[in-house]
Design a protein around this motif. Structure first.
Motif, PDB file in Angstrom:
ATOM      1  N   LEU A   1       0.857  -1.183   0.000  1.00  0.00           N
ATOM      2  CA  LEU A   1       0.000   0.000   0.000  1.00  0.00           C
ATOM      3  C   LEU A   1       0.889   1.227   0.000  1.00  0.00           C
ATOM      4  O   LEU A   1       1.811   1.337   0.818  1.00  0.00           O
ATOM      5  CB  LEU A   1      -0.896  -0.006   1.240  1.00  0.00           C
ATOM      6  CG  LEU A   1      -1.711   1.252   1.535  1.00  0.00           C
ATOM      7  CD1 LEU A   1      -2.781   1.451   0.470  1.00  0.00           C
ATOM      8  CD2 LEU A   1      -2.356   1.155   2.919  1.00  0.00           C
ATOM      9  N   LEU A   2       0.620   2.167  -0.923  1.00  0.00           N
ATOM     10  CA  LEU A   2       1.377   3.412  -1.003  1.00  0.00           C
ATOM     11  C   LEU A   2       0.466   4.582  -0.686  1.00  0.00           C
ATOM     12  O   LEU A   2      -0.622   4.709  -1.266  1.00  0.00           O
ATOM     13  CB  LEU A   2       1.978   3.601  -2.401  1.00  0.00           C
ATOM     14  CG  LEU A   2       3.247   2.835  -2.727  1.00  0.00           C
ATOM     15  CD1 LEU A   2       2.967   1.364  -2.960  1.00  0.00           C
ATOM     16  CD2 LEU A   2       3.928   3.418  -3.945  1.00  0.00           C
ATOM     17  N   LEU A   3       0.923   5.440   0.224  1.00  0.00           N
ATOM     18  CA  LEU A   3       0.110   6.578   0.650  1.00  0.00           C
ATOM     19  C   LEU A   3       0.929   7.859   0.643  1.00  0.00           C
ATOM     20  O   LEU A   3       2.051   7.874   1.176  1.00  0.00           O
ATOM     21  CB  LEU A   3      -0.414   6.355   2.077  1.00  0.00           C
ATOM     22  CG  LEU A   3      -1.435   5.247   2.296  1.00  0.00           C
ATOM     23  CD1 LEU A   3      -1.675   5.068   3.780  1.00  0.00           C
ATOM     24  CD2 LEU A   3      -2.733   5.573   1.584  1.00  0.00           C
ATOM     25  N   PRO A   4       0.399   8.946   0.071  1.00  0.00           N
ATOM     26  CA  PRO A   4       1.062  10.251   0.219  1.00  0.00           C
ATOM     27  C   PRO A   4       1.072  10.648   1.696  1.00  0.00           C
ATOM     28  O   PRO A   4       0.127  10.358   2.432  1.00  0.00           O
ATOM     29  CB  PRO A   4       0.172  11.189  -0.598  1.00  0.00           C
ATOM     30  CG  PRO A   4      -0.619  10.299  -1.499  1.00  0.00           C
ATOM     31  CD  PRO A   4      -0.806   9.019  -0.765  1.00  0.00           C
ATOM     32  N   ILE A   5       2.122  11.299   2.124  1.00  0.00           N
ATOM     33  CA  ILE A   5       2.237  11.614   3.549  1.00  0.00           C
ATOM     34  C   ILE A   5       1.151  12.579   3.999  1.00  0.00           C
ATOM     35  O   ILE A   5       0.816  12.619   5.184  1.00  0.00           O
ATOM     36  CB  ILE A   5       3.628  12.178   3.896  1.00  0.00           C
ATOM     37  CG1 ILE A   5       3.934  13.427   3.084  1.00  0.00           C
ATOM     38  CG2 ILE A   5       4.704  11.124   3.666  1.00  0.00           C
ATOM     39  CD1 ILE A   5       5.223  14.105   3.491  1.00  0.00           C
ATOM     40  N   SER A   6       0.562  13.345   3.069  1.00  0.00           N
ATOM     41  CA  SER A   6      -0.499  14.272   3.478  1.00  0.00           C
ATOM     42  C   SER A   6      -1.733  13.527   3.978  1.00  0.00           C
ATOM     43  O   SER A   6      -2.469  14.036   4.826  1.00  0.00           O
ATOM     44  CB  SER A   6      -0.884  15.185   2.312  1.00  0.00           C
ATOM     45  OG  SER A   6      -1.364  14.427   1.216  1.00  0.00           O
ATOM     46  N   ILE A   7      -1.979  12.320   3.444  1.00  0.00           N
ATOM     47  CA  ILE A   7      -3.114  11.527   3.923  1.00  0.00           C
ATOM     48  C   ILE A   7      -2.915  11.170   5.388  1.00  0.00           C
ATOM     49  O   ILE A   7      -3.871  11.052   6.155  1.00  0.00           O
ATOM     50  CB  ILE A   7      -3.287  10.257   3.059  1.00  0.00           C
ATOM     51  CG1 ILE A   7      -3.749  10.645   1.653  1.00  0.00           C
ATOM     52  CG2 ILE A   7      -4.287   9.303   3.685  1.00  0.00           C
ATOM     53  CD1 ILE A   7      -4.024   9.461   0.761  1.00  0.00           C
TER      54      ILE A   7
END
Length: 344
Positions: free
Chosen positions: A171-177
């Protein structure tokens, strides 16, 4: 396409009309078509298979319009498979790291998949090989979790999920999320929350390994390779650890990277160097906590909920039992190696 050859012969016999199916090499298609057209023949359909091409041609003047309209029913062109999407290409690339058959990343990956911000990589490992839950079912739980938890609904679409094998997904998530989380303690807290979610909603035990922030898609290969190595190390040496960061357990990662024969050789050397009786689970917990706290006795006592003097008594008994003082760095290294290679 051999089926076309048979159908053409049947049509010719039944209708007594001039029709042929010509098999040529792909590079001969244009020349062959031109030669037949010069003789008054018309191309009805064309298809390729491997290195060959099949041309169905009729002598146009001899075919009534009603008969020609039926030909499309027999020689419809096979649907060409759409080229793989970028997501599919990335999935194949990442899956190759799990299988060990490494493939090159998609061309111009950073340009085609631009990240406006750093992303975190969560490697999700299924703990039971007999597990029946699908990664698709898990993915459906992830979007609402991050949308509701982080309150970043417009950016929830930036979530990227890839099933790598039956055992792994990523799973890849932008740090803003994740509200810009970059500190290691914060990353581990988010990983623990993800672990709780999956354990509750998916009803299967998993291990979560979170990465430090990743700046570009091309860095995924190195990051995922490190996470997979840590996964194997935890499985072998720290099976009870369910949440970890890819910066943790360097000694275990080193041990897991060794060839099996080398690890056995080290174990034999340790056995010849030191005579240590079987260490109890309580002593193991004491040592591992002491090592995790950089040999700080006060921090170790606090972590174990022990009085400092009680901890000192335990350590003195260990020294008496093993001849090694775990508060001294050289002895601590030997004991760590012992726990890795002799007790596993």
């Amino acid at each position: 396409m051999e089926k076309w050859m048979k159908e053409v012969e049947q049509i010719r016999q039944v209708t007594n009309l001039p029709i042929v199916c010509v098999k040529v090499c792909k590079h001969e298609i244009s020349q062959t078509q031109q030669e037949w057209e010069q003789k008054g023949w018309e191309l009805v359909s064309l298809a390729s298979e491997h290195d060959a091409a099949y041309l169905v041609l009729i002598e146009a003047m001899q075919w009534p319009a009603s008969s020609r309209s039926l030909l499309s029913l027999f020689f419809s062109r096979p649907e060409e498979k759409a080229p793989p999407t970028l997501h599919e290409q990335i999935a194949v690339w990442l899956q190759s790291m799990v299988t060990g058959l490494r493939q090159a990343p998609p061309e111009r990956l950073d340009a085609r998949w631009p990240w406006k911000e750093e992303r975190l990589v969560f490697l999700i490992e299924r703990n039971r090989t007999e597990g029946t839950g699908t990664w698709e079912a898990l993915q459906s739980c992830l979007h609402p979790f991050f949308r509701e938890t982080a309150a970043y609904a417009p950016k929830a679409s930036s979530l990227a999920f890839f099933a790598l094998s039956h055992a792994y997904s990523v799973l890849l998530l932008p740090i803003s999320i994740l509200e810009g989380a970059k500190e290691r303690a914060d990353l581990l807290e988010w990983a623990s929350g993800l672990y709780d979610l999956i354990s509750t909603e998916w009803m299967e035990p998993v291990r979560i390994i979170v990465s430090a922030p990743v700046a570009a898609p091309s860095s995924l290969e190195k990051t995922l390779a490190g996470q997979l190595l840590l996964s194997r190390a935890l499985h072998q040496y720290r099976a009870q650890v369910m949440v970890a960061g890819d910066w943790m357990y360097p000694l275990e990662r080193w041990a897991a990277s060794l060839p099996a024969e080398t690890a056995k050789s080290i174990a034999r050397e340790l056995a010849a160097l030191m005579s240590v009786p079987q260490i109890s689970s309580e002593q193991r917990e004491t040592l591992e906590t002491l090592f995790a706290r950089q040999l700080n006795v006060s921090e170790t006592a606090r972590q174990l909920f022990l009085h400092r003097n009680t901890l000192l008594y335990r350590l003195d008994k260990l020294t008496e039992q093993t001849g090694l003082d775990p508060r001294q760095f050289p002895d601590a290294v030997l004991l760590q190696l012992y726990l890795l290679f002799r007790q596993h």
